[in-house]
Enzyme design. Structure first.
Site, short mmCIF file in Angstrom:
data_model
loop_
_atom_site.label_atom_id
_atom_site.label_comp_id
_atom_site.label_asym_id
_atom_site.label_seq_id
_atom_site.Cartn_x
_atom_site.Cartn_y
_atom_site.Cartn_z
N SER A 1 -10.30 -0.04 7.15
CA SER A 1 -9.70 0.16 5.84
C SER A 1 -9.25 -1.09 5.11
O SER A 1 -8.94 -1.04 3.93
CB SER A 1 -8.52 1.13 5.95
N SER B 1 -9.58 2.47 3.29
CA SER B 1 -8.60 3.19 2.52
C SER B 1 -7.70 2.29 1.67
O SER B 1 -6.93 2.76 0.85
CB SER B 1 -7.72 4.02 3.46
N LYS C 1 0.83 -1.20 0.00
CA LYS C 1 0.00 0.00 0.00
C LYS C 1 0.87 1.26 0.00
O LYS C 1 1.94 1.28 0.62
CB LYS C 1 -0.91 -0.03 1.23
#
Length: 469
Positions: A183, A159, A83
């Protein structure tokens, strides 16, 4: 041999078995992944950075090790992503923000990246996140909107929306997510993938998140088994994380063949959440299936009031700390929604913050007591399906903040419990729905056992190409 017909269908476990038999090469697999990223990423924006040269070099090195019968680790040759909040050597970590620079040397691996690399994973690139990971959908001022592979008109959630979109299309097989309010679980539910937020501290995090005690790192994959494999490689200590717990022996791979004796609490709505009827029906069906697998299920709410104010106090204060490090000019470049909650956070007094910590401690104690009676709690992951991309809340809903449509996820960041989302069906419109499985702190194996057996007996279907909405 697997009966799957394309490389893009294979799991990490299947790839590793084929490497072992020299029936497939990491170079072939990596080239296939890079080709499919080039083909499909423009439609979904799962990746914000692809390191083609680095991935090819790592794949060639892995191929040589397998040819010599000497793999360097349990993920050797498996294409994986990190990420864009996590430092990764040789790749920019921009955090979706125009306040960052592409000119940094990028010469350091965070613990997660280092552990994946040491296990032999081929790091393909960085997946898209909202700016600094601040919200439950994925769009940012630097890289734009990430879209849902099941309908590209819709959000992939956030997210870790880029990681979820990549997992849904198998653009890389193993994907790192982070979860400080849902997330990992939010985008997994929206994209029909699996992800687990392990017990806080199982997976070390450095540099520390602005959300500190709320933030967990974990795997996002198509299958539970792949996440188990990945978690076993990254759930280990790193001295740079001053909040991580002690190393624990993880019995991930011997989880049993049924749920006999498992005490399951089922809460359809916590007693205060308005849940979409189709989601209610699919989650109810999933609970009936847990009974078929031997679980002892009782319909019961965990008994707490909505802790959104506690969460927002900690969340907004973290945002204020984050933006407090920026210049006035930089703050002008930030997502307006992030700037708004940071301003709210700056107005929080020390007394208010301390009271929120005390309320969090009381919630932890309540859930500790709850799990003395129940092994796991199951709920819907989300009360709604994916909505139009480019919005923080469903258009026309009257909601103001993303937390208002994620009531099942953030309570368990406050309590630091392990929690996962596993696919449990599709709505009439063909959109995925997730079953949320939560266990007591340090009982991650209970979450994985329920999810693994559910997936084995009631497997979901997966995409090969995005559905253009």
């Amino acid at each position: 041999m697997t009966d799957k017909t394309t490389l893009g269908e294979l799991t990490a476990v299947e790839l590793l078995a084929l490497y072992q038999r020299k029936a497939l090469s990491p170079v072939e697999v990596t080239e296939d992944v890079l080709t499919r990223i080039a083909l499909h990423n423009p439609a979904v924006n799962a990746y914000c950075h692809v390191d083609e040269d680095g991935a090819r070099a790592a794949a060639r090195a892995s191929e040589k090790r397998w040819q010599q019968g000497n793999p360097c680790g349990r993920l050797d040759g498996v294409p994986s992503s990190i990420k864009d909040l996590t430092l990764t050597r040789g790749m920019p970590t921009r955090k979706g923000s125009r306040t960052t620079s592409s000119k940094s040397p990028w010469d350091t691996d965070a613990p997660f990246s280092a552990f994946m690399r040491a296990a032999g994973a081929v790091l393909v690139g960085k997946t898209t996140t909202p700016e600094f990971g601040w919200k439950g959908v994925t769009d940012n001022p630097l890289y734009g909107i990430t879209r849902n592979p099941w309908n590209t008109r819709l959000t992939a959630g956030g997210s870790s929306g880029g990681a979820a979109a990549a997992a849904a299309l198998n653009l890389g097989v193993l994907h790192q997510g982070s979860d400080a309010g849902g997330s990992i679980r939010i985008p997994c539910a929206f994209t029909g993938t699996f992800g687990i937020k392990p017990t806080f501290g199982y997976v070390p995090q450095w540099p520390a998140s602005a959300m500190t005690i709320l933030s967990h790192l974990g795997p996002m994959t198509r299958t539970v088994e792949d996440s188990v494999l990945m978690l076993d490689c990254v759930a280990r200590p790193d001295a740079r994380d001053g909040l991580a717990g002690a190393a624990r022996q993880a019995p991930w791979l011997s989880l049993g063949d049924d749920l006999k004796g498992m005490r399951v609490a089922y809460s359809a709505d916590f007693g205060y959440v308005d849940v979409d009827p189709q989601i209610q029906a699919l989650v109810g069906q999933a609970v009936e299936r847990l009974v078929q697998l031997g679980a002892q299920v009782e319909a019961v709410d965990p008994g707490f009031d909505d802790p959104v104010d506690i969460f927002n106090t900690l969340w907004f204060a973290g945002a204020a700390r984050l933006l407090g490090q920026l210049t006035a000019e930089q703050r002008g470049l930030v997502d307006p929604g992030l700037r708004e909650i940071a301003e709210c956070g700056a107005a929080i007094s020390l007394s208010e913050y301390t009271l929120a910590l005390e309320a969090r401690a009381a919630l932890v104690a309540r859930m500790n007591a709850f799990h003395e009676r129940y092994d796991v709690l199951v709920t819907p992951t989300l009360p709604l399906v994916a909505f139009e991309a480019g919005h923080n809340v469903p258009p026309g809903s009257g909601l103001k903040q993303w937390m208002e449509w994620t009531p099942f996820s953030y309570p368990f960041n406050l309590t630091q419990q392990p929690a996962a989302s596993v696919p449990c069906g599709f709505t009439d419109a063909g959109l995925p729905v997730g079953l949320h499985v939560v266990a007591g702190r340090f009982a991650d194996e209970q979450v994985l056992k329920v999810c693994r057996l559910y997936e084995r007996h009631f497997p979901s279907r997966h995409l090969q190409v995005p559905i253009i909405g």
